[in-house]
Design an enzyme around this catalytic site. Structure first.
Site, PDB file in Angstrom:
ATOM      1  N   SER A 276       0.835  -1.192   0.000  1.00 55.54           N
ATOM      2  CA  SER A 276       0.000   0.000   0.000  1.00 55.54           C
ATOM      3  C   SER A 276       0.876   1.250   0.000  1.00 55.54           C
ATOM      4  CB  SER A 276      -0.960  -0.056   1.195  1.00 55.54           C
ATOM      5  OG  SER A 276      -2.017   0.844   1.040  1.00 55.54           O
TER       6      SER A 276
ATOM      7  N   ASP B  33      -9.736  -5.292  -4.421  1.00 53.94           N
ATOM      8  CA  ASP B  33      -9.198  -4.228  -3.580  1.00 53.94           C
ATOM      9  C   ASP B  33     -10.013  -2.955  -3.802  1.00 53.94           C
ATOM     10  OD1 ASP B  33      -7.661  -2.298  -2.277  1.00 53.94           O
ATOM     11  OD2 ASP B  33      -5.760  -3.145  -2.938  1.00 53.94           O
TER      12      ASP B  33
ATOM     13  N   HIS C  93      -7.318  -6.047  -0.429  1.00 53.77           N
ATOM     14  CA  HIS C  93      -6.148  -5.200  -0.210  1.00 53.77           C
ATOM     15  C   HIS C  93      -5.073  -5.899   0.613  1.00 53.77           C
ATOM     16  CE1 HIS C  93      -4.151  -1.332  -0.220  1.00 53.77           C
ATOM     17  NE2 HIS C  93      -4.079  -1.319   1.111  1.00 53.77           N
TER      18      HIS C  93
END
Length: 432
Positions: A253, A365, A396
């Site tokens: 991320s 995601d 995610h």
């Protein structure tokens, strides 16, 4: 990197006055608040807040967060930490269909709510390394000029030298396993790679173990993430049995979008793995994430539109040159943080890097979406040393599921898809 409604693994809502007497027991105040939230009465809940808290946590966002936990299933016993002078602190486990949430309610000396924390209840302890594993886990701290970050090195058996990876967290105060709800994606990745002969260093994020380092308004994402990741690379490369020519950064991320920046500052990185990495500004993603979450029930109410409008104004303020207090900005982060972060172009940084890269993306995601994936592919199309892997069922956190992604999913225990870990191991092994 998680939505405004759920930063990292926890949310802090910080405080219209409530006509409770100062003599009202704090547990009763907390119970009344939770009753209002469970009844869907956001206005009544916010009426219990201090003025500062009410400004920071408007009713639409508060209700949206509560509803994101799913169907309420009950409450555990409340505990009260009282002092001779309030505030008092009430903690209570809340059971929902998707899992248990730990609620913390801060009650001031006038019987008003001055703070509200929701976070997933601590999961059961991680299982020990199997007795027959081909690796061991040992403590390895990351020592920096501004404090020590406790860490763990998963080291394959044997003398080496072996290839190695540093794991870099997403946003929020993450632990070394990047624990989110009932899941530990960094633990899965570290042990999965170590079982295939690759050493992995994971460490506590500064914002978790040294929050005192963020008391001013002049810190940046480099202070939060980049500099510590550079130190982690140097620490790992110096360990006996590690091949210093083959130390890789795997960023998840926010850590993925910063991976090229980390490598550029380090000079010791052999390659990059960008996992669920945003290609766009976080200030662009925040309203998208919140609109998605608020619309999961098929509609966005008038109050929720007010909340989203407020978020849009906060983002515009963050992007302006005005002097704005952190309380009036997204996530209550200072203007300097946002404005220096906005100057970072992750795709341009990756395009400028000479290093081999592997990009990983889940098809379910909702935080880093198809738009970002397409931007990465277009932006790096001419880079010969870049590989792309897409996994349609993954969220995610790299965990497989079905249907639209949601925050509730993070409370259900799961594991990073083994095929994703295998792909990372194979890619690292293939680097010359």
């Amino acid at each position: 990197m998680v939505a405004l409604l759920w930063r990292g693994a926890a949310l802090l809502l910080s405080t219209l006055a409530f006509a409770a007497s100062a003599a009202t027991p704090p547990q009763e105040v907390a119970t009344r608040l939770l009753d209002h939230l469970q009844a869907g009465d956001g206005a009544a809940a916010v009426a219990m807040f201090t003025p500062e808290m009410a400004k920071a946590a408007p009713a639409p966002g508060l209700l949206a967060l509560w509803q994101s936990f799913g169907e309420p299933r009950g409450r555990g016993a409340a505990e009260v930490i009282s002092t001779s002078h309030r505030p008092d602190v009430v903690t209570q486990p809340l059971q929902f269909a998707a899992g248990t949430i730990a609620a913390t309610v801060v009650v001031d000396d006038q019987g008003r709510i001055a703070g509200l924390f929701f976070k997933p209840a601590e999961p059961a302890a991680a299982p020990p390394v199997p007795a027959d594993a081909a690796y061991a886990e040992v403590p390895l701290d990351v020592v920096t000029a501004t404090g020590t970050l406790p860490g763990t090195l998963a080291r394959p058996q044997g003398d080496g030298p072996v290839r190695a990876v540093v794991l870099v967290h997403g946003s929020g105060p993450q632990d070394r396993d990047e624990t989110i709800g009932a899941n530990r994606p960094f633990l899965d990745v570290a042990r999965g790679l170590a079982a295939q002969g690759i050493a992995v260093l994971r460490y506590e994020k500064r914002s978790r173990v040294r929050p005192q380092d963020f008391t001013g308004n002049r810190y940046t994402v480099d202070d939060e993430t980049t500099h510590d990741a550079v130190a982690a690379v140097a620490t790992l490369a110096a360990q006996r049995g590690i091949d210093p020519r083959h130390v890789y950064v795997m960023g998840h991320s926010q850590g993925g979008m910063l991976a090229p920046r980390i490598a550029a500052q380090s000079g010791k990185v052999a390659g990059l793995i960008l996992w669920a990495a945003p290609a766009r500004s976080l200030l662009t993603l925040l309203p998208e994430q919140n609109r998605y979450l608020l619309g999961l029930d098929g509609q966005i109410s008038a109050d929720e539109h007010v909340f989203l409008d407020t978020l849009d104004r906060q983002i515009a303020a963050a992007r302006s040159h005005a002097d704005v207090a952190p309380a009036d900005l997204p996530l209550r982060m200072p203007a300097h943080y946002w404005r220096t972060f906005e100057a970072i172009d992750p795709v341009a940084d990756a395009r400028a890097s000479p290093l081999p890269m592997l990009l990983l993306q889940g098809g379910r995601d909702f935080q880093v979406v198809e738009t970002d994936w397409q931007l990465w592919q277009r932006g790096l199309a001419r880079q010969r040393q870049v590989s792309f892997k897409h996994y349609p069922p993954l969220n995610h956190l790299g965990i497989a599921g079905e249907g639209p992604g949601s925050l509730q999913e993070y409370s259900r225990p799961g594991h990073v898809l083994p095929a994703l870990i295998d792909d990372v191991a194979a890619w690292i092994a293939a680097q010359p």
